[in-house]
Design an enzyme around this catalytic site. Structure first.
Site, PDB file in Angstrom:
ATOM      1  N   THR A 183       3.190 -38.658 -72.803  1.00 14.98           N
ATOM      2  CA  THR A 183       2.308 -38.356 -71.670  1.00 14.98           C
ATOM      3  C   THR A 183       2.672 -37.012 -71.041  1.00 14.98           C
ATOM      4  O   THR A 183       1.968 -36.543 -70.144  1.00 14.98           O
ATOM      5  CB  THR A 183       2.367 -39.481 -70.614  1.00 14.98           C
TER       6      THR A 183
ATOM      7  N   LYS B 234      16.303 -40.275 -61.325  1.00 15.82           N
ATOM      8  CA  LYS B 234      17.280 -39.825 -62.316  1.00 15.82           C
ATOM      9  C   LYS B 234      17.656 -38.387 -61.948  1.00 15.82           C
ATOM     10  O   LYS B 234      16.765 -37.658 -61.518  1.00 15.82           O
ATOM     11  CB  LYS B 234      16.668 -39.859 -63.715  1.00 15.82           C
TER      12      LYS B 234
ATOM     13  N   LYS C 149      10.470 -32.920 -66.882  1.00 16.01           N
ATOM     14  CA  LYS C 149      10.573 -34.204 -67.578  1.00 16.01           C
ATOM     15  C   LYS C 149      11.600 -35.116 -66.897  1.00 16.01           C
ATOM     16  O   LYS C 149      12.717 -34.693 -66.622  1.00 16.01           O
ATOM     17  CB  LYS C 149      10.942 -34.000 -69.050  1.00 16.01           C
TER      18      LYS C 149
ATOM     19  N   GLU D 150      16.452 -42.405 -74.001  1.00 13.86           N
ATOM     20  CA  GLU D 150      15.966 -41.361 -73.073  1.00 13.86           C
ATOM     21  C   GLU D 150      15.682 -40.040 -73.772  1.00 13.86           C
ATOM     22  O   GLU D 150      16.352 -39.687 -74.739  1.00 13.86           O
ATOM     23  CB  GLU D 150      17.080 -41.066 -72.063  1.00 13.86           C
ATOM     24  N   ASP D 151      14.718 -39.289 -73.239  1.00 16.27           N
ATOM     25  CA  ASP D 151      14.451 -37.949 -73.792  1.00 16.27           C
ATOM     26  C   ASP D 151      14.854 -36.832 -72.825  1.00 16.27           C
ATOM     27  O   ASP D 151      14.817 -35.667 -73.211  1.00 16.27           O
ATOM     28  CB  ASP D 151      12.964 -37.781 -74.120  1.00 16.27           C
TER      29      ASP D 151
ATOM     30  N   ASP E 292      13.168 -45.474 -71.486  1.00 10.82           N
ATOM     31  CA  ASP E 292      12.385 -44.531 -70.722  1.00 10.82           C
ATOM     32  C   ASP E 292      10.970 -44.588 -71.320  1.00 10.82           C
ATOM     33  O   ASP E 292      10.790 -45.068 -72.445  1.00 10.82           O
ATOM     34  CB  ASP E 292      13.014 -43.136 -70.899  1.00 10.82           C
ATOM     35  N   LEU E 293       9.975 -44.111 -70.601  1.00  8.89           N
ATOM     36  CA  LEU E 293       8.601 -44.217 -71.132  1.00  8.89           C
ATOM     37  C   LEU E 293       8.119 -42.883 -71.707  1.00  8.89           C
ATOM     38  O   LEU E 293       7.981 -42.711 -72.919  1.00  8.89           O
ATOM     39  CB  LEU E 293       7.665 -44.699 -70.003  1.00  8.89           C
ATOM     40  N   ASP E 294       7.917 -41.925 -70.793  1.00 16.36           N
ATOM     41  CA  ASP E 294       7.348 -40.641 -71.205  1.00 16.36           C
ATOM     42  C   ASP E 294       8.350 -39.872 -72.083  1.00 16.36           C
ATOM     43  O   ASP E 294       9.460 -39.598 -71.657  1.00 16.36           O
ATOM     44  CB  ASP E 294       7.018 -39.835 -69.941  1.00 16.36           C
TER      45      ASP E 294
ATOM     46  N   SER F 126      11.553 -46.241 -66.003  1.00 14.86           N
ATOM     47  CA  SER F 126      10.776 -44.995 -65.952  1.00 14.86           C
ATOM     48  C   SER F 126      10.656 -44.472 -64.532  1.00 14.86           C
ATOM     49  O   SER F 126      10.566 -45.248 -63.585  1.00 14.86           O
ATOM     50  CB  SER F 126       9.372 -45.261 -66.515  1.00 14.86           C
ATOM     51  N   ALA F 127      10.611 -43.148 -64.408  1.00 10.54           N
ATOM     52  CA  ALA F 127      10.398 -42.517 -63.100  1.00 10.54           C
ATOM     53  C   ALA F 127       8.932 -42.574 -62.688  1.00 10.54           C
ATOM     54  O   ALA F 127       8.583 -42.268 -61.545  1.00 10.54           O
ATOM     55  CB  ALA F 127      10.851 -41.063 -63.160  1.00 10.54           C
TER      56      ALA F 127
END
Ligand code: B16
Ligand code: MG
Length: 216
Positions: A18, A146, A46, A170-171, A10-12, A115-116
């Site tokens: 971000t 997601k 998120k 993932e967060d 995942d990115l953020d 990522s979304a």
């Protein structure tokens, strides 16, 4: 023996933070519409898509908008968000991100982004980590967000690795559910109680080792 052959990030909230920029831009929009929301409310945004985030925020403000107005508002928020992320620097990578990506590369693990965000590529470029990724799946490539597993299943397919040999990092709760539904292992980044469905939870990537990942 290597059990894990691919890692999907995942990115953020995992590689970069971000979330603070999303929060500032959404809050500016809410304030313009005459209400406010807290950082705790922001947690619920998120991992979910831009349009879903907007719908949730408008519910909090008890405001109804037409589909055309929703488009205009999400565009406005995204313009503000883009103004902030164009100034991002490699130093804004979360601690351990670059080192862990490098460790996976050294171990021959394939790497994908799941990522979304529709702005993922800009962020990868600004923080100078795009070259680590063998496949990039972002919000422009999926039909469903997601907790639907689509984003990670496309990633595994592009990497040509079966889901059982993939691990997701993932967060967000929605992302952890997506990974489990995809039949992948999942490492949660954040709070052990909130992310209890994950196979392993760590505070950040600086705590992660390849051995830990391979022992899942
Ligand atoms: P954008 P991730 C997600 O990124 C964010 O966590 C979420 O807050 C945001 O609404 C979503 O991207 C869409 O972002 O407006 O840039 O398309 O955690 O899936 O990397
Ligand atoms: Mg996230």
């Amino acid at each position: 023996m290597k059990k894990i052959n691919a890692c999907l990030f995942d990115l953020d909230g995992v590689l970069v933070d971000t979330a603070i920029y999303h929060y500032k831009a959404w809050r500016r929009l809410a304030n313009e519409l005459g209400f406010d929301f807290t950082e705790k409310d922001n947690e619920k945004l998120k991992g979910i898509s831009r349009i879903q985030s907007l719908k949730l925020i408008l519910e909090w403000g008890k405001i109804e908008k037409t589909p055309e107005e929703l488009q205009e508002l999400s565009q406005k928020k995204n313009d503000w968000y883009l103004q902030m992320i164009t100034h991002m620097q490699p130093s804004e990578l979360l601690p351990g991100s670059r080192e862990f990506l490098q460790e996976l590369k050294n171990q021959g693990i394939k790497i994908a982004l799941g990522s979304a965000s529709k702005n993922a590529i800009i962020i990868l470029d600004k923080t100078n980590i795009r070259h680590f990724f063998d496949a990039i799946v972002d919000g422009n490539m999926v039909q469903t967000s997601k907790p639907d597993p689509e984003v990670f299943l496309i990633g595994a397919k592009l990497l040509n690795v079966p889901p059982q040999q993939c691990v997701v990092i993932e967060d967000a709760i929605a992302g952890i559910e997506a990974a489990l539904t995809a039949n992948m292992k999942v490492i949660g980044i954040g709070d052990k109680v909130t992310l209890k469905k994950a196979n392993l939870v760590v505070a950040g990537l600086s705590e992660m080792t390849f051995e830990q990942l391979n022992s899942l």
